[in-house]
Design a protein around this motif. Structure first.
Motif, PDB file in Angstrom:
ATOM      1  N   TYR B   4       0.847  -1.194   0.000  1.00  0.00           N
ATOM      2  CA  TYR B   4       0.000   0.000   0.000  1.00  0.00           C
ATOM      3  C   TYR B   4       0.888   1.251   0.000  1.00  0.00           C
ATOM      4  O   TYR B   4       0.721   2.178  -0.795  1.00  0.00           O
ATOM      5  N   TRP B   5       1.876   1.252   0.879  1.00  0.00           N
ATOM      6  CA  TRP B   5       2.800   2.378   1.021  1.00  0.00           C
ATOM      7  C   TRP B   5       3.629   2.572  -0.237  1.00  0.00           C
ATOM      8  O   TRP B   5       3.978   3.679  -0.609  1.00  0.00           O
ATOM      9  N   ARG B   6       3.966   1.459  -0.927  1.00  0.00           N
ATOM     10  CA  ARG B   6       4.869   1.559  -2.084  1.00  0.00           C
ATOM     11  C   ARG B   6       4.202   2.199  -3.290  1.00  0.00           C
ATOM     12  O   ARG B   6       4.861   2.836  -4.098  1.00  0.00           O
ATOM     13  N   SER B   7       2.889   2.020  -3.446  1.00  0.00           N
ATOM     14  CA  SER B   7       2.238   2.580  -4.636  1.00  0.00           C
ATOM     15  C   SER B   7       2.050   4.087  -4.472  1.00  0.00           C
ATOM     16  O   SER B   7       1.905   4.576  -3.354  1.00  0.00           O
ATOM     17  N   THR B   8       2.066   4.815  -5.582  1.00  0.00           N
ATOM     18  CA  THR B   8       1.921   6.277  -5.499  1.00  0.00           C
ATOM     19  C   THR B   8       0.571   6.653  -4.895  1.00  0.00           C
ATOM     20  O   THR B   8       0.486   7.569  -4.099  1.00  0.00           O
ATOM     21  N   VAL B   9      -0.479   5.906  -5.302  1.00  0.00           N
ATOM     22  CA  VAL B   9      -1.813   6.231  -4.801  1.00  0.00           C
ATOM     23  C   VAL B   9      -1.875   5.986  -3.297  1.00  0.00           C
ATOM     24  O   VAL B   9      -2.351   6.822  -2.526  1.00  0.00           O
ATOM     25  N   GLY B  10      -1.341   4.840  -2.859  1.00  0.00           N
ATOM     26  CA  GLY B  10      -1.360   4.501  -1.437  1.00  0.00           C
ATOM     27  C   GLY B  10      -0.530   5.469  -0.616  1.00  0.00           C
ATOM     28  O   GLY B  10      -0.951   5.935   0.444  1.00  0.00           O
ATOM     29  N   LYS B  11       0.649   5.808  -1.129  1.00  0.00           N
ATOM     30  CA  LYS B  11       1.545   6.703  -0.395  1.00  0.00           C
ATOM     31  C   LYS B  11       0.876   8.058  -0.187  1.00  0.00           C
ATOM     32  O   LYS B  11       0.933   8.644   0.887  1.00  0.00           O
ATOM     33  N   LYS B  12       0.211   8.519  -1.238  1.00  0.00           N
ATOM     34  CA  LYS B  12      -0.468   9.813  -1.129  1.00  0.00           C
ATOM     35  C   LYS B  12      -1.585   9.729  -0.084  1.00  0.00           C
ATOM     36  O   LYS B  12      -1.886  10.698   0.592  1.00  0.00           O
TER      37      LYS B  12
END
Lengths: 260, 242
Positions: B4-12
């Motif tokens: 989750y943290w690694r994806s751009t959407v998740g990080k945002k």
């Protein structure tokens, strides 16, 4: 009408490392009702007569529905009118003005030659989830899958995306969120899209990251250049679907199966 | 979670949630600050009593300052995640565009473009603010542990401190006007019918925060609020010497 054109030239085939540059052309006696592509056609015909290399650019249907044409005109993808490049007419410009024409700019869209870029990254995002599984065979009963008019409208407002990539070119972050959001919204609100609802959004987001697209910072520039006027609401939908897919608790049986 | 943290959407989305935590704290902080507007009081300034209450809240069930430290740790954690996430996203976003081709500004707001700049300046301000009023390490004006009202009074007698704090409020306002609306969009909590209300709501909250925070230093500087009671200080000192 007469114009001075500053046109981006890159990769004439002689130099693999070509960084590209602007070249200046003067065009005269242009019909105000010619599109910018037809104006480039006239220029190319002249270059052919002069035995010079033509300017490469993409185009196909030339009626604003295929999404192939991709010019950045005076810094704005598709030009000033929020329509496709092929629907941008010379009457939209002032006689005698200088027009700057560039390719779509994004690290994910490598320049093929001059104004033509490779937008294959968007196709690979579609391959990662922009489809539905359906059984072939006899035609299904028309009322087997009821779709409410509001849902149908929402799906169609998103499905109208022609995949031109102007959203990526307009985004200061080079993000493909509007494109991907449109596809996720289109398929995730319809009953036909439900089986892959979660794997679709996760797969497409992972592919966006793998391709090297940037992230969304809610500037909203994508929506302002979109020839189909797709709203950034589809990005909210993408974010929502991704959050739900990632935070949903998996049933125990599914967990057990995935660890086997 | 790591995925989750690694994806751009998740990080945002991590950035959005931590941002929401920080905004929530700002609202409480502003309400707390308004205690100083009650003046020096008859025997104890209301803000001094409030500061004392923050430290003894939950006693005797919890040791002194427990809640205070829980809040501090949560805030620090949120701030670290917020900044780390943004730093990584900014790097990705820069790589996604070829060098020397900034996208032309078509209609994006000044606030949204200045997010990184206002964020960095705010971080510098937060460090300065903690040094001044929490660790009491800036001795330009007299500062004393526990004497919140007096500390505030003397700091805001200086025009340059007033200027720094008001400038920081402009930064907070800019950062949050984009940030608050943006976090709803990022978390997918918006919907088309609500979107306009969310934008106006963000602006309204920013106005309330800026006025709420800004009123206290201005009231001190313009001497609307009385000076701290030197008498109270004198009795404490005499108690020490006898």
């Amino acid at each position: 009408m007469n114009f001075t054109l500053e046109i981006w030239r890159q990769f004439d085939g002689s130099d693999e490392e070509d960084k590209g540059r602007f070249e200046t052309f003067k065009v005269t006696d242009i019909d105000p009702d010619a599109s910018i592509l037809e104006m480039l056609d006239q220029l190319n015909e002249r270059l052919s007569r002069e035995k010079k290399r033509n300017i490469a650019f993409d185009s196909d249907c030339r009626e604003g529905i295929c999404g192939t044409c991709a010019l950045v005109i005076d810094g704005t993808p598709h030009g000033p009118q929020q329509v496709t490049s092929c629907q941008t007419y010379m009457r939209d410009f002032i006689d005698g003005q200088t027009i700057t024409i560039e390719p779509f700019r994004a690290s994910t869209f490598p320049v093929v030659r001059d104004l033509a870029v490779d937008r294959g990254a968007l196709d690979r995002v579609i391959q990662a989830g922009g489809y539905i599984s359906t059984t072939t065979g006899p035609q299904p009963d028309p009322n087997a899958m009821p779709v409410a008019p509001e849902v149908q409208e929402k799906a169609m407002d998103a499905a109208i995306c022609i995949g031109c990539g102007a959203c990526v070119a307009a985004c200061p972050n080079g993000a493909a969120m509007l494109f991907t959001g449109a596809k996720v919204t289109h398929l995730n609100v319809l009953p036909q899209g439900q089986p892959e609802r979660e794997s679709r959004v996760v797969g497409m987001v992972e592919q966006m990251d793998a391709e090297g697209f940037g992230g969304c910072t809610n500037y909203g520039e994508c929506s302002r250049v979109c020839p189909q006027e797709i709203s950034i609401d589809v990005i909210g939908m993408l974010n929502r679907e991704y959050r739900k897919a990632k935070t949903k608790r998996k049933p125990k049986t599914e967990k057990a199966m995935s660890t086997q | 979670m790591l995925e989750y943290w690694r994806s751009t959407v998740g990080k945002k989305q991590f950035v959005a949630v931590t941002g929401a935590i920080l905004v929530g704290y700002l609202i409480l902080h502003m309400l707390g600050n308004l205690n100083s507007a009650f003046g020096p009081g008859a025997d104890e300034a209301r803000v001094d009593w409030y500061a004392h209450w923050l430290r003894t809240f939950g006693e005797p069930l919890l040791p002194r300052e427990t809640i205070l430290w829980v809040v501090r740790v949560v805030l620090l954690g949120a701030l670290i995640v917020h900044i780390t996430g943004i730093a990584q996203l900014v790097k990705r976003n820069r790589e996604a565009r070829p060098a020397n081709f900034p996208a032309k500004r078509i209609g994006r707001s000044v606030e949204s473009m200045a997010m990184l700049g206002t964020g960095i300046l705010l971080l510098a301000f937060i460090i300065f603010h903690i040094l001044q009023f929490t660790t009491l390490s800036i001795h330009v004006t007299p500062v004393e542990e526990g004497a919140v009202y007096a500390n505030l009074y003397w700091v805001f007698q200086k025009w340059y401190f007033l200027a720094i704090y008001l400038a920081a409020l402009v930064l907070v306002g800019m950062h949050l006007r984009h940030g608050i609306w943006s976090l709803f969009q990022t978390l997918g909590l918006d919907n088309p019918s609500r979107n306009q209300k969310l934008r106006h709501g963000a602006t309204a909250l920013v106005v309330i925060l800026v006025i709420g925070f800004g009123s206290v230093p201005v009231l001190f500087f313009t001497d609307v609020l009385d000076p701290p009671r030197e008498v109270a200080l004198a009795t404490i000192l005499s108690g020490v010497f006898t």
